[in-house]
Design a protein around this motif. Structure first.
Motif, PDB file in Angstrom:
ATOM      1  N   ILE A 146      75.716  23.437  31.474  1.00  0.00           N
ATOM      2  CA  ILE A 146      76.255  22.772  31.546  1.00  0.00           C
ATOM      3  C   ILE A 146      75.035  21.975  31.908  1.00  0.00           C
ATOM      4  O   ILE A 146      74.170  20.077  31.968  1.00  0.00           O
TER       5      ILE A 146
ATOM      6  N   ASP B 162      81.257  22.750  40.471  1.00  0.00           N
ATOM      7  CA  ASP B 162      79.906  23.453  40.585  1.00  0.00           C
ATOM      8  C   ASP B 162      79.946  24.290  40.696  1.00  0.00           C
ATOM      9  O   ASP B 162      78.635  24.745  40.216  1.00  0.00           O
TER      10      ASP B 162
ATOM     11  N   ASP C 102      77.885  29.540  32.079  1.00  0.00           N
ATOM     12  CA  ASP C 102      78.184  28.256  31.773  1.00  0.00           C
ATOM     13  C   ASP C 102      77.238  26.829  32.503  1.00  0.00           C
ATOM     14  O   ASP C 102      77.281  26.324  31.977  1.00  0.00           O
ATOM     15  N   LYS C 103      76.717  27.763  33.384  1.00  0.00           N
ATOM     16  CA  LYS C 103      76.074  26.941  34.397  1.00  0.00           C
ATOM     17  C   LYS C 103      74.899  26.479  33.515  1.00  0.00           C
ATOM     18  O   LYS C 103      74.400  25.376  34.217  1.00  0.00           O
TER      19      LYS C 103
ATOM     20  N   LEU D 254      82.889  22.671  28.210  1.00  0.00           N
ATOM     21  CA  LEU D 254      82.522  23.721  29.376  1.00  0.00           C
ATOM     22  C   LEU D 254      82.900  22.900  30.692  1.00  0.00           C
ATOM     23  O   LEU D 254      83.340  24.130  30.928  1.00  0.00           O
ATOM     24  N   GLU D 255      83.093  22.575  30.717  1.00  0.00           N
ATOM     25  CA  GLU D 255      84.050  22.477  31.816  1.00  0.00           C
ATOM     26  C   GLU D 255      85.547  21.773  32.077  1.00  0.00           C
ATOM     27  O   GLU D 255      86.370  21.881  33.228  1.00  0.00           O
TER      28      GLU D 255
ATOM     29  N   ARG E 157      73.483  18.362  30.661  1.00  0.00           N
ATOM     30  CA  ARG E 157      73.191  17.064  31.631  1.00  0.00           C
ATOM     31  C   ARG E 157      71.786  16.634  31.634  1.00  0.00           C
ATOM     32  O   ARG E 157      72.166  15.461  32.356  1.00  0.00           O
TER      33      ARG E 157
ATOM     34  N   PHE F  89      80.890  27.271  38.441  1.00  0.00           N
ATOM     35  CA  PHE F  89      80.851  27.737  37.141  1.00  0.00           C
ATOM     36  C   PHE F  89      79.957  29.671  37.553  1.00  0.00           C
ATOM     37  O   PHE F  89      79.370  29.723  37.734  1.00  0.00           O
TER      38      PHE F  89
ATOM     39  N   LEU G 275      79.414  18.393  26.871  1.00  0.00           N
ATOM     40  CA  LEU G 275      79.934  19.110  28.063  1.00  0.00           C
ATOM     41  C   LEU G 275      81.057  18.697  28.750  1.00  0.00           C
ATOM     42  O   LEU G 275      81.739  20.123  29.614  1.00  0.00           O
TER      43      LEU G 275
END
Length: 869
Positions: free
Chosen positions: A564, A553, A560-561, A483-484, A568, A556, A480
């Motif tokens: 992610i 958020d 990718d969103k 990606l973030e 989560r 994104f 995670l």
């Protein structure tokens, strides 16, 4: 001739023509409170004020012709009066001045504004001095009483002079007539005199001001040799408070009211001590209790209730400007600020000594480093407002420290220190350097949102409990983060670019890393490391980076969103194994053992932390050890720690010293104020000259001495006050009309004042009597209440808990637990408009039709909550 033509136009009825001729200027129309409400429309009645004329006309006003000539003569007389030479003053004006005006000024004004004292740099013992004026400008506008500061002051429209008692209507009219006549003053040339210079240094009057004097432990008055008063004392006095009050009543030919009835007393006590109304059953029990100590037992029961802390915490939270949000435009929620609120409630319920209470808030991290409560208490240092997008980091940091300095002076010392920020205080003996010496205590402050309110053992246990979850989720969290992180880095760069170049450089320097002290980083990195000031500014700026992190958020990319969100969801499956979050507190510490310098602006004078210079002189010893008393750079006996300067510890110890004449009196006066509606010192946050001296100075000092002797504890002070006959008086008096002529404001306490419930009391009372108020996790029953503390939700056991994050106002929690947003306050708590709506929401038909058992069996709960028959 031109002026005469204008006057003729005015008095002949052609007001509009006169407006043009006299070049009258349009001004905004103000409300009765002096608040500008804006210009009125063209066709509305608009007030015009001439720039050079004493007349004020309403648009369209016509003056009858019969009044024209007398008015013109009067205007000419007033205009010409100031230009008259002294030897041509009419005899009637001379007699009027000498018989009416001069004696009035001498008796009421010259003590503070005469040859010996010039408060506000104003003298009123000559016409020239009046025309010159003082710090606020000229005291007189000749011929214009409504524009003269002197008249505003005696009418209590701006300043309130004389401060002790307003002049009578007849005396005010005497001064107004004198100004209308053109201020005739025999022997005066009518020329403005240069203002008197304020003496350099402190005067004897400064040193003798009551608030700076040491406490005097005087014995209560003894009336043994005063027949009538001695007889009254034997029957009326309950404790020594009453002896001091009775002495002042006797001096003013007054006598106290009889004791209020028991229904009134239990309601008064309940609202005062716990902020809630008694139930009908509790009222009945008290009324029918024939024990001689029934009242005292009721007082003790209420003081032992956890509801006591909830009520009295509101008084303190308002003083320290507590809120759950940042303020300014966006008004962000502060998720952990509530822990300070709960700390205050618990401290009051535990009857924590006030000196310890002060020390924990100012320097809990330094003085009690292993105590989670003390760490939470430093939330006091964080209640200032904060603007999330202010790029002027230096300016915002300056505002934060100034506000903290101002609040500390107001709350703990009862002095308006902020008035000395730009220059020596105009009225009080507070030097500009005194202000910045006080601020220097807070100069090394560092705002913290990462401290955990746990002991070392508790933290170790919590970390051990989290190990299992961390191991199970390590791989998911790593994926995670990959990606973030690119979005975080982009947000970081965007946020930093918005700052000036020098702030960007500070952010880029190494600072506190992985628990290292700033000194260690500086030693390792040399000149490249941040200075203490740079680290403070960089940390304040970094908050805007954190703000961008919270918005990633929304940034994104679609591909990718989805990934992610999927990760989560996988991570959420382990929530049951995840331990509860650690109790992060909204707190502060020092930036390190070295403080940034504090320089007085413009003067470029560096100052060290220190206390009021005058107190050094009055006490006869230097409270600031090292160097001469009052020296700008006198050093304190500081004990720097590895992580802190120790400055706030020195300040906390000084404020909590038993021989501090300010802090000790201030808190005792506040307690009295909250019980009676007015303190023994009326201006509870201003013990300086702009406030009033105490009405009962001996009583204030005696109470303060009792407070200190009882270990700085609040509850014995409450008990002493509310068990006095003074507190128990009725609001009625057999000689009410006569006594109102002697003491209309009840400053000598010859009766109890009628007091309104505040907004929180009203809201909580309605919730309580309808059985909806949640207390200790349960609703507060509206039915019979047991006197047994363990069975009565009103007086729930000490272990009950009703704190936690603030809730929205529509929840049936006590108002103290509602979320306080600076820019979106609950309307009921600031305005009476939503009152009916609230009744409909929380009572409905129940409030209108339902009844409650007991003495008031036919009274709906709404009536019970307000004590109505």
């Amino acid at each position: 001739m031109k002026l005469l033509q204008q006057l003729v136009q005015l008095v002949s009825g052609n007001a509009l023509a006169a407006v043009g001729a006299a070049r009258l200027a349009v001004r905004p129309v103000a409300s009765v409170h002096g608040r500008v409400v804006g210009h009125q429309p063209e066709r509305a009645r608009v007030r015009f004020e001439p720039r050079a004329s004493a007349l004020r006309l309403m648009r369209g006003t016509r003056i009858p012709a019969a009044s024209a000539l007398p008015l013109m003569v009067a205007v000419l007389f007033v205009w010409h009066g100031a230009a008259m030479s002294d030897d041509k003053l009419p005899a009637e004006q001379v007699r009027f001045f000498e018989s009416k005006v001069r004696p009035l000024l001498a008796e009421q004004c010259w003590k503070c504004h005469g040859p010996k004292a010039q408060k506000g740099k104003l003298r009123l013992d000559s016409l020239g001095a009046m025309l010159a004026g003082g710090e606020s400008g000229a005291a007189l506008v000749v011929g214009k009483p409504d524009e003269s500061l002197l008249m505003e002051a005696v009418r209590y429209e701006s300043f309130e002079m004389p401060p002790g008692k307003k002049l009578s209507a007849e005396e005010i009219e005497t001064l107004a007539t004198w100004v209308k006549l053109g201020t005739p003053w025999p022997g005066s040339a009518g020329v403005a005199a240069p203002p008197a210079e304020k003496p350099k240094g402190f005067t004897d009057e400064d040193r003798q001001w009551w608030a700076f004097q040491p406490l005097r432990r005087e014995a209560p008055p003894d009336f043994a040799n005063d027949g009538a008063v001695a007889t009254l004392a034997r029957t009326w006095v309950k404790n020594d408070i009453d002896r001091f009050v009775l002495a002042r009543l006797s001096d003013n030919t007054l006598s106290p009211s009889p004791e209020a009835n028991r229904e009134t007393l239990i309601r008064r006590l309940s609202f005062d001590l716990i902020g809630l109304p008694p139930s009908p059953q509790e009222v009945d029990a008290f009324v029918n209790d024939s024990a001689p100590n029934a009242y005292e037992r009721l007082v003790d029961r209420l003081l032992d209730s956890p509801r006591y802390g909830e009520r009295w915490a509101r008084h303190w939270l308002d003083l320290v400007r507590y809120a759950d949000s940042d303020g300014y435009r966006i008004d962000h929620y502060r998720p952990n600020a509530w822990r300070y609120r709960d700390y205050v409630i618990q401290s009051l319920n535990d009857d924590k000594p006030y000196d310890r209470f002060v020390q924990e808030q100012l320097a809990g991290d330094e003085m009690f480093p292993d105590n989670p409560e003390a760490l939470t208490a430093t939330g006091y240092l964080r209640h200032g407002i904060y603007e999330y997008n202010n790029r002027d980091v230096r300016g915002q940091w300056d505002i934060i420290l100034n506000e903290l300095t101002d609040t500390t002076g107001d709350v703990f010392l009862g002095l308006g220190m902020q008035c000395a920020r730009c220059r020596d205080h105009k009225f009080d003996p507070i030097l500009q350097r005194d202000y910045f010496r006080l601020r220097a205590f807070f100069e090394p402050l560092l705002l913290r949102d990462d401290q955990i309110a746990l002991t070392a053992e508790q933290l170790q246990a919590a970390q051990a409990a989290a190990k299992g979850w961390e191991v199970q989720t390590a791989e998911l969290r790593e994926r995670l983060a990959k990606l973030e992180d690119p979005y975080r880095e982009r947000g970081r760069r965007e946020a930093i670019r918005r700052f000036p170049e020098d702030i960007q450089q500070m952010i880029g320097k190494p600072g506190l890393v992985s628990g290292k002290s700033l000194v260690a980083v500086q030693a390792a990195d040399g000149a490249n490391a941040r200075t203490p000031r740079e680290h403070q500014l960089a940390e304040l700026a970094w908050r805007q980076v954190d703000f961008e992190y919270g918005r990633i958020d929304d940034k994104f990319k679609p591909q990718d969103k989805e990934a992610i969100l999927a990760l989560r969801r996988e991570l959420a499956k382990f929530d049951e194994q995840r331990p509860p979050p650690l109790p992060v507190v909204y707190s502060a510490s020092d930036v390190g053992p070295v403080a940034p310098p504090r320089v007085i602006p413009k003067k470029r004078i560096e100052v060290e932390p220190g206390f009021l210079t005058l107190l050094d002189e009055v006490s006869g010893k230097a409270l600031t050890a090292g160097g001469a008393a009052g020296a700008a750079t006198s050093a304190l006996p500081l004990k720097p720690l590895s992580h802190s300067t120790g400055r706030r510890s020195a300040l906390a110890r000084w404020i909590s010293r038993a021989d501090n004449p300010l802090s000790t009196r201030v808190i005792v006066n506040r307690v009295w104020q909250f019980h009676f509606g007015r303190g023994l010192v009326a201006n509870s946050s201003d013990f300086g000259r702009l406030g009033e001296p105490p009405t009962h100075p001996e009583l204030l000092d005696w109470l303060t001495a009792q407070f200190l002797d009882c270990g700085w504890r609040m509850k014995p002070l409450h008990r002493l006050i509310v068990t006095s006959a003074t507190y128990r008086q009725s609001t009625a008096h057999p000689q009410f009309a006569d006594y109102m002529l002697i003491d209309p404001t009840n400053r000598w306490h010859w009766r109890a004042d009628t007091r309104r419930l505040d907004a929180e009391q009203i809201r909580d009372a309605i919730l309580a009597v309808t059985g909806r108020l949640e207390v200790g996790g349960t609703a507060l029953a509206a039915g019979p209440a047991s006197p047994d503390q363990d069975q009565n939700p009103r007086l729930a056991p000490r272990g009950s808990h009703n704190g936690g994050p603030g809730v929205s106002p529509d929840q049936p929690r006590r108002s103290i637990y509602t979320r306080v947003m600076r820019n979106a306050r609950e309307l009921l708590l600031i305005s009476p408009v939503p009152f009916v709506t609230l009744i409909a929401q929380i009572g409905g038909e129940y409030l209108i039709r339902n009844t409650s058992s007991g003495r008031n069996s036919e009274a709906p709960p709404l009536r019970i909550s307000f004590g109505l028959p």
